[in-house]
Design an enzyme around this catalytic site. Sequence first.
Site, short mmCIF file in Angstrom:
data_model
loop_
_atom_site.label_atom_id
_atom_site.label_comp_id
_atom_site.label_asym_id
_atom_site.label_seq_id
_atom_site.Cartn_x
_atom_site.Cartn_y
_atom_site.Cartn_z
N LEU A 48 -17.80 -2.57 3.02
CA LEU A 48 -18.90 -1.71 2.59
C LEU A 48 -19.07 -1.69 1.08
CD1 LEU A 48 -18.45 1.27 5.09
CD2 LEU A 48 -20.22 -0.50 5.12
N TYR B 72 0.84 -1.21 0.00
CA TYR B 72 0.00 0.00 0.00
C TYR B 72 0.87 1.25 0.00
CZ TYR B 72 -3.77 -3.12 1.71
OH TYR B 72 -4.69 -4.14 1.88
N SER C 164 -4.55 -14.48 3.49
CA SER C 164 -5.49 -13.59 2.82
C SER C 164 -5.64 -14.02 1.37
CB SER C 164 -4.96 -12.15 2.89
OG SER C 164 -5.74 -11.27 2.12
N ASN C 165 -6.87 -14.02 0.88
CA ASN C 165 -7.15 -14.33 -0.52
C ASN C 165 -6.73 -15.76 -0.91
OD1 ASN C 165 -8.15 -11.65 -1.48
ND2 ASN C 165 -6.10 -11.00 -0.86
N TYR D 96 -24.12 5.49 -2.96
CA TYR D 96 -24.38 5.44 -4.40
C TYR D 96 -25.75 4.83 -4.66
CZ TYR D 96 -19.33 6.03 -4.22
OH TYR D 96 -18.06 6.49 -3.93
#
Length: 317
Positions: free
Chosen positions: A213, A54, A155-156, A222
Amino acid sequence: MVTRTRIGSSDLEIARLALGGNVFGWTADRDTAFDVLDAFVAGGGDFVDTADVYPSWAPGRSGGESEAIIGEWLAARGARDRVTVATKVGTHPEFTGLATRNVRAAADASLRRLGSDRIDLYYAHYDDPDTPLEETVAVFSELVDAGKVRWIGVSNYTAARVSEWCDIARAGGYHLPVALQPHYNLVERHYETNGLREAAEKEGLGVFPYYSLAEGFLAGKYRDPDAAVAEGASERAEDAVRYLDSRGRLVLAALDDVAALHGVDVAAVSLAWLRQQPTVTAPIVSARTTEQLPPLLASLDLELSAAELEALTAASA
């Protein structure tokens, strides 16, 4: 009183909301990130999730900026022993993959950026098909033995690979993972049927869903696809409006009903639903500004009734 919980079989106890650091050094600069971190902790949060990659995707960024900002904040606030920190390895441009030498080097680089002597929870960010899983399991366990990592997460990964990791660890006497990070929210529910929930239950893993979210859709941001795109045509908005089909509108209507009953924002209801699902330890959420935090933090104290949970689940079926 904020309820705390233990991460899997570890000794890590956290409040049941994780702050994602993917925006730090990207859409939230250093000073803004400091403000967000301050407000998150003041609101009862104590767990920050980041990754060494990141935000390498942003122009002028190389990866590691998020960790560096978090590390600077931890030092400035003297907060290292009060905040649990998770980071990940495997996708940084300089440390790609999960081979032994790479994981060792990446962990040391993360520790330097975080200004810490240990990583509380260290994830394999994505499965690495080019490295034998036995090698990856061994080096993660080695980092725990060295005191550089306290606990391990994945993760993943697919359910089969999660199970394989755990089987290898048991057979070899290595440290087992305690956490799992999948894609899961009220409109993305494959986690419930793809075997990952069963794997988490079997192995006692604490689950931290990302995209909690759904790119802002489950915050109620949205509702008009034309307006959402016109307001900025951001990639995030375009990703979110894909949920604006008949099912998505049913979900928003159900969220609105529950939110009105509790006098909270839609985002708080979405996160409370996710937090109350089997195996889930804490949803991961990101905030670019302090103004975005109150509805997220409100989810910590929000308990939905069985009827409310069922209404939301049925709307998203």
